[in-house]
Design a protein around this motif. Structure first.
Motif, mmCIF file in Angstrom:
data_model
loop_
_atom_site.group_PDB
_atom_site.id
_atom_site.type_symbol
_atom_site.label_atom_id
_atom_site.label_comp_id
_atom_site.label_asym_id
_atom_site.label_seq_id
_atom_site.Cartn_x
_atom_site.Cartn_y
_atom_site.Cartn_z
ATOM 1 N N GLU A 56 -4.158 105.526 -6.701
ATOM 2 C CA GLU A 56 -3.707 106.235 -5.871
ATOM 3 C C GLU A 56 -2.667 105.657 -5.530
ATOM 4 N N GLY A 58 1.033 105.764 -2.784
ATOM 5 C CA GLY A 58 1.505 106.992 -1.053
ATOM 6 C C GLY A 58 -0.163 107.505 -0.796
ATOM 7 N N GLU A 82 0.128 101.124 -0.811
ATOM 8 C CA GLU A 82 1.521 102.339 0.224
ATOM 9 C C GLU A 82 2.146 101.015 1.369
ATOM 10 N N ASP A 107 5.206 97.940 -2.796
ATOM 11 C CA ASP A 107 5.327 99.050 -3.320
ATOM 12 C C ASP A 107 4.026 99.394 -5.078
ATOM 13 N N TRP A 108 4.540 100.787 -5.016
ATOM 14 C CA TRP A 108 3.384 101.432 -5.722
ATOM 15 C C TRP A 108 2.870 100.318 -7.116
ATOM 16 N N ASP A 123 1.290 109.881 -5.685
ATOM 17 C CA ASP A 123 1.876 111.079 -5.170
ATOM 18 C C ASP A 123 2.454 110.576 -3.517
HETATM 19 C C1 LIG Z 1 3.128 112.635 0.810
HETATM 20 S S1 LIG Z 1 2.576 110.909 1.524
HETATM 21 C C2 LIG Z 1 1.029 109.952 0.499
HETATM 22 C C3 LIG Z 1 -0.275 111.191 1.456
HETATM 23 C C4 LIG Z 1 -1.423 110.585 0.807
HETATM 24 N N1 LIG Z 1 -1.588 110.322 -0.271
HETATM 25 C C5 LIG Z 1 -2.445 111.397 0.812
HETATM 26 O O1 LIG Z 1 -3.341 112.242 0.471
HETATM 27 O O2 LIG Z 1 -3.067 111.968 1.834
HETATM 28 C C6 LIG Z 1 3.596 109.703 1.112
HETATM 29 C C7 LIG Z 1 3.178 108.495 1.283
HETATM 30 O O3 LIG Z 1 3.990 107.169 0.271
HETATM 31 C C8 LIG Z 1 4.441 106.341 0.375
HETATM 32 N N2 LIG Z 1 5.772 105.554 -0.619
HETATM 33 C C9 LIG Z 1 6.749 106.390 -0.720
HETATM 34 N N3 LIG Z 1 6.526 105.264 -1.347
HETATM 35 C C10 LIG Z 1 6.453 104.453 -1.534
HETATM 36 C C11 LIG Z 1 6.421 103.536 -2.292
HETATM 37 N N4 LIG Z 1 7.075 103.245 -3.211
HETATM 38 N N5 LIG Z 1 4.905 102.045 -2.661
HETATM 39 C C12 LIG Z 1 4.172 103.013 -2.058
HETATM 40 N N6 LIG Z 1 4.560 104.063 -0.787
HETATM 41 C C13 LIG Z 1 4.810 104.546 -1.037
HETATM 42 C C14 LIG Z 1 5.322 107.148 1.834
HETATM 43 O O4 LIG Z 1 4.994 105.584 2.647
HETATM 44 C C15 LIG Z 1 3.787 107.602 2.050
HETATM 45 O O5 LIG Z 1 3.360 107.174 3.598
#
Ligand SMILES: C[S@@+](CC[C@H](N)C(=O)[O-])C[C@H]1O[C@@H](n2cnc3c(N)ncnc32)[C@H](O)[C@@H]1O
Length: 196
Positions: A56, A58, A82, A107-108, A123
């Motif tokens: 996953e 995010g 995250e 980072d992802w 996500d």
């Molecule tokens: C829509 S929320 C995630 C919700 C989670 N997947 C859930 O279903 O409960 C998006 C998350 O992605 C994180 N995020 C955004 N860009 C990111 C990146 N490049 N790498 C890692 N995390 C990221 C944000 O900080 C946020 O917490």
């Protein structure tokens, strides 16, 4: 952490760990967790890959990860990433008792070293900024789940008055069998399987 709890989630059979992650999100004031309708899709996808590697991007507070976790069979594993340190720490607490789950902070693209994935819930990071890499991280037969689309009738799909090129990318990618399904009356998800 088996059990049923309806806190914050519509419908039956909500795992206690999902409810715990939802409480964690409420405490953190995090409002972007996946809907239970998407969560059930995640559980279904994970359960279709016994012993598989799930991912996953995010994590948020771990709601989606908890749904994926509820579908893990055997020695299946889950990597979730995250970039927000506080959120990652909170989510790690939700899975502290199960070493099949790793919450990565950063980072992802940290996910790359754990690929290929049998299920990838993309996500947060990847979906928009590097969709081709998202596809490449899937194992043959791997399932991709992308939520938070707005349903659009007809072809090509449109969003905000323009063709939704991102959705077209996934739905027509030659390495994928893909479709779009309604998750609620106002939201849809793209589901795809990587061709062998
Ligand atoms: C829509 S929320 C995630 C919700 C989670 N997947 C859930 O279903 O409960 C998006 C998350 O992605 C994180 N995020 C955004 N860009 C990111 C990146 N490049 N790498 C890692 N995390 C990221 C944000 O900080 C946020 O917490």
């Amino acid at each position: 952490m088996e059990g049923v709890c309806a806190v914050g989630s519509a419908g039956p059979d909500v795992p206690e760990r999902v409810a715990a992650a939802e409480r964690c999100a409420a405490v953190a004031g995090f409002g972007f967790s996946c809907a239970p309708e998407v969560g059930r899709l995640l559980r279904l996808a994970a359960a279709s890959k016994p012993g598989g590697v799930m991912a996953e991007s995010g994590t948020g507070c771990g709601v989606g990860a908890a749904w994926l976790h509820s579908g893990l069979i055997g020695d299946a594993r889950l990597f979730t990433v995250e970039r927000d340190q506080d959120l990652a720490r909170r989510a790690a607490g939700v899975f502290a008792d199960d070493d099949r789950v790793r919450v990565l902070t950063g980072d992802w693209r940290l996910l790359e070293r754990h690929a290929p994935f049998d299920v990838f819930f993309c996500d947060g990071g990847g979906k928009r900024d590097d969709p081709q890499l998202v596809v490449e991280l899937l194992a043959p037969g791997g399932v991709l789940v992308l939520d938070d689309f707005t349903p659009s009738s007809g072809w090509p799909p449109r969003y905000a008055g323009a063709v939704d090129e991102l959705r077209v990318f996934y739905l027509t990618h030659p390495a994928l069998h893909a479709t779009e399904v309604l998750t609620t009356p106002t939201e849809s998800a793209v589901l795809a399987v990587r061709r062998s």
